[in-house]
Each structure stands twice: as C-alpha cells, then as structure tokens.
Design a protein around this motif. Structure first.
Motif, mmCIF file in Angstrom:
data_model
loop_
_atom_site.group_PDB
_atom_site.id
_atom_site.type_symbol
_atom_site.label_atom_id
_atom_site.label_comp_id
_atom_site.label_asym_id
_atom_site.label_seq_id
_atom_site.Cartn_x
_atom_site.Cartn_y
_atom_site.Cartn_z
ATOM 1 N N TYR A 1 41.507 34.078 42.130
ATOM 2 C CA TYR A 1 40.367 34.960 41.874
ATOM 3 C C TYR A 1 40.669 35.962 40.744
ATOM 4 N N TRP A 2 41.871 36.509 40.766
ATOM 5 C CA TRP A 2 42.246 37.465 39.718
ATOM 6 C C TRP A 2 42.198 36.786 38.348
ATOM 7 N N ARG B 1 37.725 37.875 39.084
ATOM 8 C CA ARG B 1 37.082 38.341 40.317
ATOM 9 C C ARG B 1 38.061 39.244 41.072
ATOM 10 N N GLN B 2 38.327 40.416 40.472
ATOM 11 C CA GLN B 2 39.400 41.282 40.960
ATOM 12 C C GLN B 2 39.163 41.801 42.383
ATOM 13 N N ARG B 3 37.939 42.207 42.694
ATOM 14 C CA ARG B 3 37.699 42.727 44.038
ATOM 15 C C ARG B 3 37.948 41.673 45.106
ATOM 16 N N GLU B 4 37.496 40.464 44.841
ATOM 17 C CA GLU B 4 37.735 39.376 45.793
ATOM 18 C C GLU B 4 39.229 39.050 45.878
ATOM 19 N N GLU C 1 41.682 41.236 45.514
ATOM 20 C CA GLU C 1 42.299 42.267 46.339
ATOM 21 C C GLU C 1 42.008 42.035 47.824
ATOM 22 N N PHE C 2 40.774 41.584 48.110
ATOM 23 C CA PHE C 2 40.423 41.286 49.504
ATOM 24 C C PHE C 2 41.327 40.197 50.064
ATOM 25 N N LYS D 1 44.868 41.447 50.697
ATOM 26 C CA LYS D 1 44.922 42.249 51.927
ATOM 27 C C LYS D 1 44.913 41.337 53.163
#
Length: 580
Positions: free
Chosen positions: A520-521, A525-528, A530-531, A534
C-alpha cells in the motif's frame, strides 16, 4: 497393485450407530442433587479425559446407583482406557436391567468371549442387545466357530455375503475362520478369487494370506504375494517375514487363530473402517475391545494409541504405545507413534530421544531418520536436521516417492543455515522429482526473490510462484508470495490484488499484513499502509518477533515511513519497474 485399507470399502451405514443412546436426561441427574459430580464428569468427557470422567461419574453413581445414564458413561470411560475388568460389572447391571446401551452390549460381548461363553453371544436378543448389524452378524458366525459348529459359521458368512457391499467383510472373515480351523486351502481359494481382491483389502489381509500360503508349504508363492502387496516397501515386520520365508521357515497363522481372536478381528475391522468417518472416541471403543480380546493384536493397540493422540490424551496414548513389546517387529511403529505423541504433548526433547534411539536400532530405515530430521527442523536445530536427512538418503530405495520431500526439507534446513547454494541445489533436485509441487515452487521462488537474484532468476521465480498459485489458489502463504514477488520486482500495482487476497485468506497473520502495508505504501496509499502495519503489530505476541515480521521495524515504519526505513537500512529505494 498396492494394498488399500478397510476404510476404502463401501461403508453401508457402518457409522449409523455412531452415538450411544441414553435413556436418562441430564436434567434428571441434576434434579437428584448430583450436579457437581455429573457436570465434572461431563466436562471431562468433552475433554476426552477418560480417567477423570470415570472417577466423577462413579462418584455420581454412588449417590444414584440405578441411574442408567451414569452407568453408561462409566462403562464408556473405562473401556476407552482399556479397563475391561472395571467396565464389565457396570455393563452387566445395564444388561440385567435390559437397558438399551450399545456400550454395555459391546462390553458384555467382550466379557462372554473372555469367559469362552460363545453360546451367550448366540442367545442374545438383538432387539435389545444390538451392537451394529454387520458386527452382530459376524459375531454370530464366529460364535458358531467358538462352539465348534463350523458348517453353521460358514452358512452365516455366506448369508452376510449375499449383500454385495458387505461381501468383502464376509469373505475376509470367512477365510480367516477357515484358516483357524486348519482349512488353509479353502482360505487361499477365497483370497485368490477375483484376482486376489481380498488380499488388497488391507495390510492385515495381505499378511494373513502370506501366512496361509506359508502354511500350505508355498513359501515362494507367499514371498511373491508379499512383494506384490508391498513392492519395495520395507519395515521390520516385513523384513522379518521375508527373512523367514527365504529361509524356508513356515509362518504360523497369527491373524485369527481362534474364535476369540476372530471376534477381536471383527471389532478391529469395524474400527479400521470407521476411522476418519465416525467420532474418534466412538471408534476407540472398538479398537480397545479388539486389543482386550487379543493382546497380541498389535494393530489394535497402535490404532488405540493413535486415536488417543488425536483426542489429545497424549499421556494415555504414550502409555498405550508402550504396550507393544520391545522385541516385536512392530515396535518401531509404536516408537514412531510415541515420539509423535511426545511432540504433541510439548515434550520435544523426549521425542528426539526416542527417535534418536530408533535411528540407532534401525539405521537402514530412512523413514526413521526423516522423522528425526523433521522434528529437529521444527525445533530449529537445522544442522541436526541436515545430518538426519543425510543419514536417510543413502537408504532410500531407487524411485522412492519420498525422495522429493527429503530434498525439500533439507533445502529448507540449508536455507535457514544461510547455506544458500546447497539449499538451492536441494530445491531444484526436489523439483526434478516433482516438477509441479506447489510447496517447492513457492519456497524456491520466494527465496530467489529474497536473495535478490539476478534478473533471469527473478523472472524464473515469478513463473514458479504463478504455477504454485495456480495449483493452490486458496493458500494464503503462496498467494502472499505472488504479491511479494511483484512488489520486489517493482510492479507495485500488480502486487495489490494478490496481497489483499492473501490477507483475506490469512487475516491474522502478521507477515502477510506487514507485506500488504508495504505494498500500500508503494502505491501511495499511506493511511491504509499504516493501518495494516498496526494490524501486523497487534498479531505479534509481546516480546517476540514472528519470522519476517519484525515489530521494531514495523514501529519504525509507522514513525518514519517505509522510504526512510529503507534508506536507514541502506536498501534500494522504492522504484516502479521500467519493464515496458
């Protein structure tokens, strides 16, 4: 043609009676103030803790001695432990009270056999005392053998054989009965019929025919039958028979030399058929009774131990495997099983000790060394695993169907030891033997990507993994490899689909979630991303990494981003492939 297994035969409702009926409800037990002991016994039964179950249900039975359900559970718990002496008195109370109890009926028949009271078996009222239609018919035939009425026994076997689906069972036991009466010629005729169909029923059937032919003075024919049935297969029991046959020694008929042994074989036959089809604890009743009636029936002992292992009763399984005498040709099989039970009981050191001794006792048996190698590999003793696999390889027969796995397992061990050239050689040797093995294709392809091989090998790796995915589209590990190879090749957009599919297949795997975060990065799609990182962290046990999922590295990515982490590591930056 290799021998098959009883369970491959048509079952014809063999599992129709796979639960024991009870006549008294749980509520009636609790209403009598027995809730504590009853509930404890019930919980123990669900856990297959037969010792505790017997103890608690017996306590409850003391409070309510006429409770049929409690008695039935006590009978079952004792039989599951192989305790016929303790089961018989309670079963007799159910029997005398004319309670319909399959467990009690099984135990009572066993008691009659141990007392040599075959007439009692014939006198049963099957409307009340039924065990199982096939079992009851075979018991009738063998009971006639027990009282010396051979002609009546043969007539019963023939009556059973009128039903086509039951014919193999009927003729197999008829052949054993004829042999037990000394009519080896008649037994051999049955085994020889239909191109030797009975011989292929099971390992026991094949060995029974070998013994019968030897009793007829046909050792050369017996040796031919043995080799036809088992090919180049070898184990101590087969080797012992070959040695004795080659020496001209007549083999005794040990499969069912008496009515008692024949009835033991009836219960073992049903246990073998129902294994994998009925509940393990139900099948265990049949296997335990077979072993109780014929203590020399090692196959029944081994099956009982295997079922206990599958039920999670490892200590009882280990003790049952130990019942096989040290000097018995099947002792090696018992020790192999005991090692597996020890491993599953979280006693790997003891399992390694058992297998290590077996390797010393049977150095020419490759399966023993392979089992030791597999266990050491699981314990991450990769050098020890390589040594065990090296010891196995020279003893593997030419054309062995297991050689591909040896190369594969040893390749994994070499890869973990960071001896990549040797690992790659073993993986490629494995593929030569089994070109379409998805495990090997995936492992080698993924490893080539991780080793940052040259462009030609990277293309080869992609092809391998695509073939593996085609063979195992629902394997999360393999689908993850496809997504990861696209990522490592810089084909980030192509990596998204397979990696998302891998997470669908393995939603709580930290490595797969970490990989999806990286993908994703890479596509912005950085927010996804990071999700997913996590999520990956949440699936790693505290204080531990999980293979490639390094929690410190994941935290660093969350804090600084993947680009910064790659720069810190001195790795090449993310770069979309320029492949046209």
């Amino acid at each position: 043609m290799p021998v098959s297994n009883f369970r491959n035969l048509p079952a014809v409702a063999l599992v129709a009676f796979s639960t024991m009926g009870t006549l008294v409800t749980a509520q009636s037990v609790a209403a009598d103030g027995l809730a504590g002991a009853y509930l404890a016994g019930r919980a123990a039964t669900y856990e297959s803790d037969f010792s505790a179950s017997a103890e608690y249900y017996t306590r409850a039975l003391v409070r309510d001695p006429s409770n049929s359900m409690l008695m039935e559970n006590v009978v079952f718990a004792h039989l599951a432990q192989g305790q016929m002496k303790q089961a018989i008195p309670v079963a007799k109370r159910l029997w005398d009270n004319e309670v319909r109890s399959q467990g009690a009926n099984i135990v009572m028949v066993g008691g009659f056999v141990l007392d040599q009271d075959y007439q009692a078996i014939l006198d049963r009222d099957l409307n009340l005392r039924q065990i199982h239609p096939l079992v009851d018919n075979l018991l009738e035939a063998w009971a006639h053998m027990g009282i010396g009425s051979v002609d009546k026994a043969i007539a019963v076997f023939d009556r059973i054989a009128e039903e086509e689906a039951l014919r193999p069972f009927a003729y197999y036991h008829k052949a054993l009965a004829l042999a037990s009466a000394g009519n080896y010629g008649g037994a051999e005729e049955l085994f020889a019929a239909d191109d030797g169909q009975l011989t292929r029923l099971s390992r026991r059937a094949a060995l029974a025919r070998v013994e019968i032919q030897s009793q007829l003075g046909e050792n050369e024919l017996a040796l031919e039958t043995l080799n036809t049935a088992f090919g180049t297969g070898t184990d101590p029991a087969l080797d012992d028979m070959r040695k004795r046959l080659n020496a001209g020694e007549p083999l005794g008929f040990s499969t069912a030399g008496s009515a008692q042994a024949g009835i033991a074989e009836v219960f073992f036959t049903l246990a073998a058929v129902m294994t994998g089809e009925a509940a393990n604890d139900y099948v265990l009743m049949y296997a335990r009774l077979a072993a109780a009636l014929n203590p020399d029936h090692v196959d029944a002992v081994l099956l009982s131990a295997e079922l206990l292992d599958q039920l999670g009763r490892y200590e009882l399984s280990i003790a049952t495997y130990k019942q096989v005498p040290d000097d018995h040709p099947e002792n090696y099989a018992a020790e192999m099983g005991r090692a597996e039970a020890l491993r599953r009981a979280a006693k790997p050191d003891a399992a390694v000790e058992v297998l290590g001794q077996l390797v010393q006792d049977y150095p020419s048996l490759p399966q023993v060394s392979i089992a030791l190698g597999d266990l050491l590999r699981q314990q991450e003793d990769y050098a020890g695993a390589v040594a065990a696999y090296d010891a196995a390889q020279p003893n593997m027969p030419e054309g062995s169907g297991s050689l591909w796995f040896l190369h594969y397992a040893r390749g994994i061990s070499y890869e973990r030891l960071k001896e990549w050239p040797k690992a790659e050689a073993d993986f490629r040797a494995s593929l030569e033997l089994r070109p379409d093995s998805p495990q090997v294709l995936n492992y080698l392809g993924y490893s080539l990507i991780e080793k940052e091989a040259d462009a030609a090998k990277l293309d080869e790796a992609l092809g391998m993994i695509e073939r593996a995915v085609a063979a195992r589209p629902d394997s999360g590990y393999i689908v993850d490899s496809l997504g990861w190879v696209f990522y490592r090749l810089g084909r980030y957009s192509e990596a998204v689909g397979p990696m998302e599919r891998a997470v669908e297949l393995m939603p709580v795997d930290p490595v797969v979630n970490d990989h999806l975060g990286d993908v994703y990065w890479a596509v912005g799609r950085q927010r996804e991303a990071e999700f997913q990182w996590k999520r990956a962290l949440s699936f790693i046990r505290e204080g531990e990494g999980d293979g490639e999922a390094d929690p410190d590295r994941i935290r660093n990515k969350l804090e600084s981003g993947l680009d910064a982490v790659l720069e810190q590591e001195g790795a090449a930056p993310l770069q979309v492939a320029n492949d046209g």
